[in-house]
Design an enzyme around this catalytic site. Structure first.
Site, mmCIF file in Angstrom:
data_model
loop_
_atom_site.group_PDB
_atom_site.id
_atom_site.type_symbol
_atom_site.label_atom_id
_atom_site.label_comp_id
_atom_site.label_asym_id
_atom_site.label_seq_id
_atom_site.Cartn_x
_atom_site.Cartn_y
_atom_site.Cartn_z
ATOM 1 N N ASP A 12 0.915 -1.203 0.162
ATOM 2 C CA ASP A 12 0.144 0.038 -0.088
ATOM 3 C C ASP A 12 0.765 1.218 -0.175
ATOM 4 O OD1 ASP A 12 0.958 -0.539 2.545
ATOM 5 O OD2 ASP A 12 -0.808 0.440 3.552
ATOM 6 N N GLU A 28 0.345 -1.307 5.632
ATOM 7 C CA GLU A 28 1.164 -0.917 6.602
ATOM 8 C C GLU A 28 0.939 0.769 6.790
ATOM 9 O OE1 GLU A 28 5.229 1.169 7.637
ATOM 10 O OE2 GLU A 28 3.832 1.351 6.101
#
Length: 438
Positions: free
Chosen positions: A102, A166
């Site tokens: 991400d 994350e």
């Protein structure tokens, strides 16, 4: 078993065409893996698909090679990927973890180039995720691909863990936290775990904890021409923050270990935002909120700080008339009205910092590999925060951290990395694998 030099030769250097081709596909998905719920929920499986396109042909799943591939999904379209290159000795394992799929958000109107497609400017590889962290996803994919192609006989099993979620922790049970909970990473405790999500090519040996706080201050609204009839929450807030900071720095002074780890700053507590409900320039408002954060070196305990901050506020409320005022009619108590200003503190989710084990073999091989590839080694520490790694350390993992993007473009507009840095990162990884064969 293969010798150090035989393994080094088999792994070779980073193939530019292969790396850039993969990275271009990953950056092309970056718009869809921005992580800012509830508006933007990433679909990390878009990244997983491209990694699988490279690695599945070299896997046991297709019969094309030795790689063992496990696509683990806890939320739809939000997978993690665990890839193993098996060694011959069950108790020898090394892992590369933390390459997250991400990214933080990017507003194309603020950028000088399209953040959601890879562009190349000499050595620069430009786009959202090049430094943090899709560049590392591509880099480790290339490493595992080379292992699958050349099949060196290793004692150690090499594991790569590409993770979801994350950049934002508001949705839990998606990424590495769920993998640890399910025991899927337990075998990684048998050897060093290299968290690949920092920058500037040097070992990052310490990070800071973070406590986001809000100080809500209530006074009494009144006309600014009759200030003696008001309790000014802005003045109260300024004095309260000043006193809280003073007490914080007395209770959490610079720690001796900060010099050992090379922290650029000690622990800090400071305001970063100020809001109030609005009103005319001639109105003293009823309330305001100051927000900020504590950045805490890992030698102090988050729980102790939370407790102290609450104690400070409770004491200030109990003795609010003793706070310094601002001028002859400034006051925080109106006795005739039995009214006092009030201070309340609240906290968002806190993160703990980490101090890596400087005596571990993982640290020593990372330092030697860095010196070989980069030409020098200078470990550093910052009070920036990395989520998840303290929890891994507390679970018994030997966590070391490094990364090969640029700190100057981390979470920034016009993000880029350097291909030459990624080449050196690849050499670091190859050296780590070779050293751990001894």
């Amino acid at each position: 078993m293969a010798s150090y030099y035989a393994v080094k030769e088999a792994l070779g250097g980073l193939n530019k065409d292969s790396f850039v081709t993969l990275l271009s596909k990953l950056i092309g998905e970056s718009k869809h893996v921005q992580n800012n719920p509830p508006e933007l929920i990433p679909e990390e499986d878009r990244i997983v698909r491209h990694v699988l396109d490279v690695l599945l042909p070299l896997s046991t799943a297709t019969g094309g090679g030795p790689l063992i591939v496990n696509h683990v999904t806890y939320h739809p379209n939000r997978g993690n990927l665990i890839v193993e290159y098996p060694g011959t000795e069950p108790d020898k394992v090394l892992s590369f973890v933390g390459m997250h799929m991400d990214v933080v958000t990017a507003n194309p109107t603020d950028w000088d180039f399209d953040p959601f497609s890879l562009s190349i400017d000499g050595d620069k590889l430009r786009g959202r995720g090049t430094t943090d962290c899709l560049g590392h996803v591509a880099l480790i994919t290339e490493l595992m691909k080379r292992l699958g192609e050349t099949k060196p006989k290793l004692k150690s099993t090499v594991v790569a863990v590409f993770i979801a979620s994350e950049e934002n922790s508001s949705i839990t049970g998606v990424g590495v936290d769920a993998l640890v909970k399910d025991g899927l990473l337990n075998k990684l405790k048998k050897g060093p775990l290299f968290w690949i999500d920092t920058a500037d090519k040097q070992p990052c040996i310490g990070t800071g904890g973070m406590i986001p706080w809000k100080l809500h201050v209530t006074g009494k609204l009144f006309h600014s021409g009759l200030a003696h009839k008001a309790i000014n929450p802005l003045e109260l807030a300024m004095e309260a923050v000043k006193e809280i900071q003073s007490r914080f720095y007395k209770d959490f002074p610079p720690h001796p270990k900060e010099q050992v780890y090379g922290f650029a700053t000690p622990s800090t507590m400071k305001p970063t935002q100020w809001t109030y409900p609005g009103g005319g320039i001639n109105q003293i408002p009823k309330e305001c909120t100051i927000s900020g954060d504590v950045r805490l070196t890992p030698f102090y305990n988050i729980t102790d700080v939370l407790k102290k901050l609450q104690e400070y506020v409770d004491d200030l409320n109990a003795n609010i008339e003793k706070l310094d005022v601002r001028g002859p009619v400034s006051k925080y108590v109106l006795p005739d009205e039995d009214l006092s200003g009030r201070i309340a503190i609240s906290f968002d989710e806190a993160l703990s910092g980490v101090a890596c084990n400087l005596d571990s073999r993982g640290f020593h091989v990372l330092c030697k590999a860095t010196e070989e590839a980069v030409g020098h080694v200078k470990p550093y520490s910052i009070t920036g925060s990395l989520p998840l790694i303290r929890e891994l350390q507390e679970e018994g993992f030997d966590v070391q951290t490094s990364g090969y993007g640029l700190m100057a473009t981390y979470h920034a507009k016009n993000e880029y990395c350097l291909f030459s840095d990624m080449c050196q990162g690849y050499q670091v990884f190859a050296s780590i694998i070779c050293q751990l064969e001894d």
